[in-house]
Design a protein around this motif. Structure first.
Motif, PDB file in Angstrom:
ATOM      1  N   LEU A 160      49.764  39.458  35.840  1.00 37.99           N
ATOM      2  CA  LEU A 160      50.913  40.327  36.075  1.00 37.99           C
ATOM      3  C   LEU A 160      51.952  40.283  34.957  1.00 37.99           C
ATOM      4  O   LEU A 160      52.739  41.223  34.825  1.00 37.99           O
ATOM      5  N   ASP A 161      51.970  39.218  34.142  1.00 35.87           N
ATOM      6  CA  ASP A 161      52.989  39.130  33.097  1.00 35.87           C
ATOM      7  C   ASP A 161      52.370  38.671  31.779  1.00 35.87           C
ATOM      8  O   ASP A 161      51.305  38.043  31.746  1.00 35.87           O
ATOM      9  N   VAL A 279      59.638  50.697  38.835  1.00 33.86           N
ATOM     10  CA  VAL A 279      58.913  49.868  39.797  1.00 33.86           C
ATOM     11  C   VAL A 279      59.249  48.403  39.544  1.00 33.86           C
ATOM     12  O   VAL A 279      59.193  47.938  38.403  1.00 33.86           O
ATOM     13  N   ASN A 280      59.602  47.681  40.597  1.00 35.01           N
ATOM     14  CA  ASN A 280      59.866  46.253  40.495  1.00 35.01           C
ATOM     15  C   ASN A 280      58.657  45.502  41.048  1.00 35.01           C
ATOM     16  O   ASN A 280      58.544  45.259  42.245  1.00 35.01           O
ATOM     17  N   LYS A 286      56.771  39.323  45.690  1.00 33.52           N
ATOM     18  CA  LYS A 286      57.471  38.424  46.609  1.00 33.52           C
ATOM     19  C   LYS A 286      57.356  38.933  48.045  1.00 33.52           C
ATOM     20  O   LYS A 286      57.177  38.160  48.981  1.00 33.52           O
ATOM     21  N   ALA A 287      57.444  40.258  48.217  1.00 29.55           N
ATOM     22  CA  ALA A 287      57.311  40.841  49.557  1.00 29.55           C
ATOM     23  C   ALA A 287      55.922  40.562  50.121  1.00 29.55           C
ATOM     24  O   ALA A 287      55.761  40.263  51.301  1.00 29.55           O
ATOM     25  N   ALA A 288      54.893  40.659  49.256  1.00 25.49           N
ATOM     26  CA  ALA A 288      53.526  40.393  49.691  1.00 25.49           C
ATOM     27  C   ALA A 288      53.368  38.940  50.122  1.00 25.49           C
ATOM     28  O   ALA A 288      52.695  38.638  51.115  1.00 25.49           O
ATOM     29  N   GLY A 297      61.768  32.959  47.619  1.00 25.78           N
ATOM     30  CA  GLY A 297      63.043  33.449  47.133  1.00 25.78           C
ATOM     31  C   GLY A 297      63.149  34.952  47.246  1.00 25.78           C
ATOM     32  O   GLY A 297      62.374  35.606  47.896  1.00 25.78           O
ATOM     33  N   ALA A 298      64.152  35.522  46.589  1.00 28.03           N
ATOM     34  CA  ALA A 298      64.367  36.963  46.637  1.00 28.03           C
ATOM     35  C   ALA A 298      64.789  37.456  45.276  1.00 28.03           C
ATOM     36  O   ALA A 298      65.117  36.687  44.394  1.00 28.03           O
ATOM     37  N   THR A 299      64.776  38.754  45.108  1.00 31.79           N
ATOM     38  CA  THR A 299      65.213  39.356  43.856  1.00 31.79           C
ATOM     39  C   THR A 299      65.812  40.713  44.164  1.00 31.79           C
ATOM     40  O   THR A 299      65.733  41.201  45.286  1.00 31.79           O
ATOM     41  N   GLU A 300      66.441  41.319  43.189  1.00 27.59           N
ATOM     42  CA  GLU A 300      67.140  42.575  43.426  1.00 27.59           C
ATOM     43  C   GLU A 300      66.180  43.735  43.576  1.00 27.59           C
ATOM     44  O   GLU A 300      65.104  43.745  42.989  1.00 27.59           O
ATOM     45  N   GLU A 301      66.619  44.736  44.362  1.00 33.08           N
ATOM     46  CA  GLU A 301      65.805  45.938  44.531  1.00 33.08           C
ATOM     47  C   GLU A 301      65.944  46.854  43.322  1.00 33.08           C
ATOM     48  O   GLU A 301      66.850  46.702  42.509  1.00 33.08           O
ATOM     49  N   VAL A 302      65.035  47.808  43.216  1.00 32.84           N
ATOM     50  CA  VAL A 302      65.097  48.801  42.143  1.00 32.84           C
ATOM     51  C   VAL A 302      66.276  49.722  42.389  1.00 32.84           C
ATOM     52  O   VAL A 302      66.514  50.171  43.497  1.00 32.84           O
ATOM     53  N   ARG A 303      67.036  50.016  41.326  1.00 29.78           N
ATOM     54  CA  ARG A 303      68.187  50.927  41.442  1.00 29.78           C
ATOM     55  C   ARG A 303      68.039  52.054  40.439  1.00 29.78           C
ATOM     56  O   ARG A 303      67.440  51.929  39.432  1.00 29.78           O
TER      57      ARG A 303
END
Length: 303
Positions: A160-161, A279-280, A286-288, A297-303
């Protein structure tokens, strides 16, 4: 509680299949079960809805009689169930709500699918379907692919990275097994279980970015990191085999498919740029993990 919930879930799954009839009009009643009734139209709809494997049995009067008897028994059970108070329990209400929500979601998905199919059909007629002249031009401009064609076996590892991909490439260059690394860390669920093997492919059957790289590799060699919309790939050519020459008439349908795919990919790319698609993938990953019971943890949504 678990046993009750499982029982309600089973009933909610089965009843839509069993009681698949619409509301009744003023047509003739062929059976009464207390306040419940079975009309002729209801019976006909039920007969029409049976699986093909049972249809032959219902061709006989005896088969239809038994089928009607089954409907009567069902009505009887439903009639008594309505009076039992089951419909007032939390388990029943929660199960019905869950199935109703799922039904609404499936209807929305079906509507989207119908819209996509209709639009793609329209797009096919407007820009995707190449003319005979376009196909012939492609054949002439890529003649070597048809006079000296070959197929190749291809495997890949998808990360993925870029950092993880670079580290994986370094491990491969130090002599680690491509197949074992693919099984352990590739995020492509289809090929990872086969050591990253995608299969034996001909021209136009791979993503263009991967095909260009794979065609330049010698058998057994591994590419540098290749970026596509799906992630970071490391490609390996596992085999190569020459094929007999292909004449235009034999090749044109395959060329048409290649050109249609290329045109669709180009259309999607242009449409995504126009819509400024963002697309984030980190958030999606993380949601999966959370949906699978893994908190990370969490991260910011796409804006």
């Amino acid at each position: 509680m678990k046993r009750k919930t499982a029982r309600f879930a089973f009933a909610a799954a089965v009843l839509p299949l069993v009681l698949t009839f619409a509301g009744c009009g003023s047509d003739k009643v062929i059976a009464r079960i207390g306040s419940e009734k079975i009309t002729r139209s209801e019976f006909e709809k039920r007969l029409a809805s049976v699986p093909p494997s049972y249809a032959r049995y219902l061709d006989s009067p005896q088969g239809r009689k038994q089928f009607l008897d089954l409907m009567v028994r069902e009505k009887l059970v439903v009639s008594e169930a309505k009076k039992s108070g089951i419909s007032k329990t939390d388990e029943y209400k929660e199960t019905v709500k869950r199935y109703a929500d799922d039904a609404r979601r499936r209807i929305e998905e079906m509507k989207d699918t119908l819209l996509m199919e209709g639009f793609l059909s329209k797009l096919h007629g407007q820009i995707l379907n190449p003319s005979e002249e376009d196909v012939k031009k492609y054949y002439d401009e890529n003649k070597a692919d048809f006079t000296r064609p070959y197929e190749m076996g291809v495997a890949h590892i998808v990360l993925l990275d870029e950092q993880t991909a670079a580290e994986t490439l370094a491990r491969l260059r130090r002599g680690e097994s491509f197949e074992k690394l693919a099984e352990k860390i590739s995020v492509d669920p289809t090929s990872s279980s086969r050591g990253g093997f995608l299969g034996t492919v001909k021209k136009g059957e791979l993503a263009p970015e991967l095909e260009i790289v794979a065609r330049k590799l010698s058998v057994g060699s591994v590419s540098s990191v290749v970026k596509t919309e799906y992630g970071c790939h490391i490609v390996k050519k596992t085999s190569e085999k020459s094929l007999p020459p292909v004449k235009f008439e034999e090749a044109k349908e395959n060329i048409r498919r290649i050109m249609m795919k290329t045109r669709l990919d180009e259309w999607v790319k242009a449409a995504m740029a126009k819509k400024k698609v963002k697309v984030n993938y980190e958030l999606a990953e993380k949601a999966a993990k959370i949906s699978g019971g893994i908190t990370d943890g969490a991260t910011e949504e796409v804006r």
